[in-house]
Design an enzyme around this catalytic site. Structure first.
Site, PDB file in Angstrom:
ATOM      1  N   LYS A 161       0.850  -1.183   0.000  1.00 54.25           N
ATOM      2  CA  LYS A 161       0.000   0.000   0.000  1.00 54.25           C
ATOM      3  C   LYS A 161       0.889   1.237   0.000  1.00 54.25           C
ATOM      4  CE  LYS A 161      -0.846   2.075   3.633  1.00 54.25           C
ATOM      5  NZ  LYS A 161      -0.154   2.658   4.787  1.00 54.25           N
ATOM      6  N   ASP A 190      -2.259  -5.899   2.410  1.00 52.97           N
ATOM      7  CA  ASP A 190      -2.624  -4.986   3.486  1.00 52.97           C
ATOM      8  C   ASP A 190      -2.192  -5.713   4.746  1.00 52.97           C
ATOM      9  OD1 ASP A 190      -4.167  -3.911   5.710  1.00 52.97           O
ATOM     10  OD2 ASP A 190      -5.145  -2.697   4.177  1.00 52.97           O
ATOM     11  N   HIS A 191      -1.171  -5.201   5.417  1.00 52.15           N
ATOM     12  CA  HIS A 191      -0.575  -6.017   6.475  1.00 52.15           C
ATOM     13  C   HIS A 191      -1.529  -6.236   7.655  1.00 52.15           C
ATOM     14  CE1 HIS A 191       0.604  -2.225   8.514  1.00 52.15           C
ATOM     15  NE2 HIS A 191       0.712  -2.950   9.600  1.00 52.15           N
ATOM     16  N   LYS A 195      -2.634  -9.881  10.459  1.00 52.05           N
ATOM     17  CA  LYS A 195      -2.705  -9.951  11.917  1.00 52.05           C
ATOM     18  C   LYS A 195      -3.658 -11.069  12.322  1.00 52.05           C
ATOM     19  CE  LYS A 195      -1.723  -5.007  12.462  1.00 52.05           C
ATOM     20  NZ  LYS A 195      -0.374  -4.948  13.007  1.00 52.05           N
ATOM     21  N   GLU A 229      -2.131   5.431  17.500  1.00 48.23           N
ATOM     22  CA  GLU A 229      -0.679   5.244  17.587  1.00 48.23           C
ATOM     23  C   GLU A 229      -0.082   6.299  18.489  1.00 48.23           C
ATOM     24  OE1 GLU A 229       1.206   3.774  13.758  1.00 48.23           O
ATOM     25  OE2 GLU A 229      -0.146   5.306  13.031  1.00 48.23           O
ATOM     26  N   ASP A 248      -3.523   6.844   4.722  1.00 45.42           N
ATOM     27  CA  ASP A 248      -2.512   5.957   5.301  1.00 45.42           C
ATOM     28  C   ASP A 248      -3.137   4.780   6.051  1.00 45.42           C
ATOM     29  OD1 ASP A 248       0.268   5.406   5.893  1.00 45.42           O
ATOM     30  OD2 ASP A 248      -0.123   6.040   7.948  1.00 45.42           O
ATOM     31  N   HIS A 253      -6.323  -0.160   5.976  1.00 40.35           N
ATOM     32  CA  HIS A 253      -6.367  -1.025   7.164  1.00 40.35           C
ATOM     33  C   HIS A 253      -7.747  -1.030   7.830  1.00 40.35           C
ATOM     34  CE1 HIS A 253      -2.193  -1.071   6.429  1.00 40.35           C
ATOM     35  NE2 HIS A 253      -1.820  -0.073   7.188  1.00 40.35           N
ATOM     36  N   LYS A 353      -2.193   9.776  14.981  1.00 44.62           N
ATOM     37  CA  LYS A 353      -0.817   9.656  15.472  1.00 44.62           C
ATOM     38  C   LYS A 353      -0.693  10.510  16.725  1.00 44.62           C
ATOM     39  CE  LYS A 353       1.539   8.132  11.376  1.00 44.62           C
ATOM     40  NZ  LYS A 353       1.713   6.695  11.639  1.00 44.62           N
TER      41      LYS A 353
HETATM   42  C1  BG6 Z   1       1.375   1.570   8.016  1.00 45.46           C
HETATM   43  C2  BG6 Z   1       1.328   3.073   8.012  1.00 45.46           C
HETATM   44  O1  BG6 Z   1       0.657   1.047   6.932  1.00 45.46           O
HETATM   45  O2  BG6 Z   1       0.805   1.092   9.225  1.00 45.46           O
HETATM   46  C3  BG6 Z   1       2.044   3.652   9.228  1.00 45.46           C
HETATM   47  O3  BG6 Z   1       1.931   3.564   6.828  1.00 45.46           O
HETATM   48  C4  BG6 Z   1       1.487   3.046  10.487  1.00 45.46           C
HETATM   49  O4  BG6 Z   1       1.895   5.075   9.269  1.00 45.46           O
HETATM   50  C5  BG6 Z   1       1.480   1.526  10.389  1.00 45.46           C
HETATM   51  O5  BG6 Z   1       2.306   3.469  11.562  1.00 45.46           O
HETATM   52  C6  BG6 Z   1       0.754   0.921  11.569  1.00 45.46           C
HETATM   53  O6  BG6 Z   1       0.920  -0.465  11.534  1.00 45.46           O
HETATM   54  P1  BG6 Z   1       0.773  -1.308  12.838  1.00 45.46           P
HETATM   55  O7  BG6 Z   1       0.873  -2.725  12.383  1.00 45.46           O
HETATM   56  O8  BG6 Z   1       1.888  -0.895  13.757  1.00 45.46           O
HETATM   57  O9  BG6 Z   1      -0.566  -0.957  13.402  1.00 45.46           O
END
Ligand code: BG6
Length: 505
Positions: A161, A190-191, A195, A229, A248, A253, A353
């Site tokens: 992404k 999409d990571h 999870k 975050e 982002d 996500h 953030k």
């Molecule tokens: C990323 C964003 O895709 O996901 C970052 O670009 C963000 O800005 C991150 O910090 C958050 O990932 P996770 O797995 O720590 O929630």
């Protein structure tokens, strides 16, 4: 999903952007973890591809060092020597054909040495501007072919992404990639879908019979999804300042999490059946008119403040950010899903953030009890039941409900029943990329958004971005680092008598 458990197909993983952060922190440790779990095929290789000059041996030594740092203290490193033997490196520029021709030659050599069956997984761990270019270059030198000729096995491409920056650029990018690769060769990653806790939402809903009957407008008051975050922009302004939190986090996500919470049960766990249901629910989100956007979306940008007891600078003070930046680092919104299951149940989404706590969770708030049976017992307020899906950092599910405090008078207190992954399964720590990379190796694209899903998410988000761009924020920064975001966000909830569920500690 049925084939899971066997090692992935023999293959070479080409990582474009191999000298970058994602590769050393996540991708290489994830591949190593797969080896530890015996899910990596024996005939396996990695080819790192990047601008920087490096020999194969230098790349091996560099990744061996990184593994020590990023694999996690609980991961045994005794197979690291065996693992790095399978690493190779090719110097090249992403927009220069010469590097791709050398890559083609190296892939032949690697295939002969490691017997990888001509299967190649291309991983785009590069700035988004190169996603399309790399696909085009692979096409120009014939590396996309998966026709079994000329030693070619399967060819799959993973695209990180953000997939575009609005609906038009996303469509253009898709055209570019799909002029070279077929849709079923493209894995848009999409990571969040990697999870465990996100994957478990589907299992929780559809492997148990007691929750699904409650999962609808008859029983739910609303749903709220939070990705908060504590980190700030931390020097990533080059990318982040052109993106903002809606692009982002929300468009990808949060929409993924929303889709697994709100989707209808698929008719099977076959990839297309699951993906069809996920996209249907995003398509059911009521389009936001200009008035609705002004009324039901909130944006914020953090100023200086305190996080974790330490003073931190404001967003605009970060050297990588434009000092007059109007980019949002926080956003919240209310969406309505117009289908039979969810009509009248608002979905509240927020991300930010520099908030007080790192926490990703979905809270499903049930309707209040239909009558106040305890009115005469001097009970001040009875809280509605809540089901909390904790996605990170604590991973698990909690049910909050009212219970009687022991004693002769009738007093109630909210209590919680907790399921916590770590206590229950003692699971080994993972990077979150293991499942996703493994799925590409076995050709299972269930967890990867199909293009129509990406497109539908942009259909909701693009108009918001347009309005925000045309009507710049009036007073940024509007929340202090370490607070729960701008006041307007609480007001958005209060308008309909609701509150964000913020952890107390
Ligand atoms: C990323 C964003 O895709 O996901 C970052 O670009 C963000 O800005 C991150 O910090 C958050 O990932 P996770 O797995 O720590 O929630």
């Amino acid at each position: 999903m049925s084939e899971k458990g066997r090692p992935g197909d023999p293959c070479t993983v080409v990582i474009f952007g191999a000298s970058g952060d994602l590769c050393k922190r996540k991708l290489i440790p994830a591949l190593y973890n797969l080896m530890n779990q015996n899910l990596l095929p024996e005939n396996f290789a990695v080819v790192g591809f990047a601008n920087r000059e490096m020999s194969h041996d230098e790349f091996r030594a560099y990744m061996a060092d990184n593994l020590k740092e990023f694999a996690g203290s609980k991961i045994p490193l005794d197979r690291a020597g065996e693992f790095v033997k399978g690493l190779y490196y090719q110097t090249g520029n992403f927009s220069d054909r010469a590097g791709f021709e050398k890559l083609a030659a190296l892939l032949k050599q690697v295939d002969a040495e490691r017997k990888t069956g001509g299967n190649v997984l291309y991983y785009n761990s590069v700035p988004p501007a190169f996603f399309g270019t790399i696909a085009q270059m692979l096409g120009e030198v014939g590396l996309q072919r998966s026709d079994g000729q000329n030693g070619a096995g399967w060819r799959r491409i993973v695209v990180e992404k953000p997939f575009g920056r609005d609906i038009d650029t996303s469509r253009d990018l898709n055209k570019q990639i799909c002029s070279v690769f077929e849709e079923d060769q493209v894995y848009r990653i999409d990571h969040y879908m990697g999870k465990e806790t996100v994957q478990n939402i589907m299992m929780f809903r559809f492997a148990n019979s007691i929750f699904e009957p409650l999962w609808n407008r008859d029983n739910m008051d609303h749903v709220q999804i939070t990705v908060s975050e504590t980190l700030g922009v931390e020097g990533r302004g080059g990318y982040y300042d052109t993106a903002g939190s809606l692009r982002d986090i929300i468009q990808n996500h949060v929409f993924q999490v929303l889709s697994v919470i709100a989707m209808e049960p698929p008719i099977s766990l076959r990839p297309e059946d699951v993906r069809n249901e996920k996209v249907k629910v995003i398509n059911a989100i009521r389009p936001l008119t200009e008035e609705a956007i002004l009324e039901t979306t909130v944006r914020g940008q953090y100023g200086a403040g305190m996080v974790g007891g330490k003073p931190v600078p404001g967003y605009r003070e970060d050297p990588s950010v434009n000092p007059k930046s109007n980019t949002e680092t926080y956003c919240a919104m209310r969406l309505d899903i117009e289908n039979w299951r969810w009509a009248g149940v608002p979905f509240y989404l927020r991300t930010g953030k520099r908030l007080p706590k790192r926490m990703t969770q979905a809270v499903l708030q049930f309707n209040r009890a239909p009558m106040m049976l305890f009115r005469n017992a001097n009970i001040e307020s009875i809280q509605p039941c809540r089901l909390i899906m904790n996605i990170q950092p604590s991973e698990g599910i909690s049910l909050m409900f009212e219970a009687k405090i022991p004693g002769p008078t009738v007093k109630l207190k909210t209590v919680r029943m907790d399921f916590n992954y770590e206590n229950y399964f003692h699971a080994a720590p993972e990077t979150g990329y293991e499942t996703l990379i493994y799925d590409v190796m076995i050709g299972d694209n269930t967890l990867f958004p199909r293009f129509d899903m990406v497109d539908s998410s942009w259909k909701v988000c693009s108009p918001i971005l347009d309005i925000w761009q045309n009507i710049p924020a009036r007073k940024f920064p509007n929340y202090a680092a370490g607070s729960w975001g701008p006041e307007e966000s609480d007001k958005l909830m209060a308008k309909r008598g609701r509150m964000w569920w913020n952890p107390r500690d």
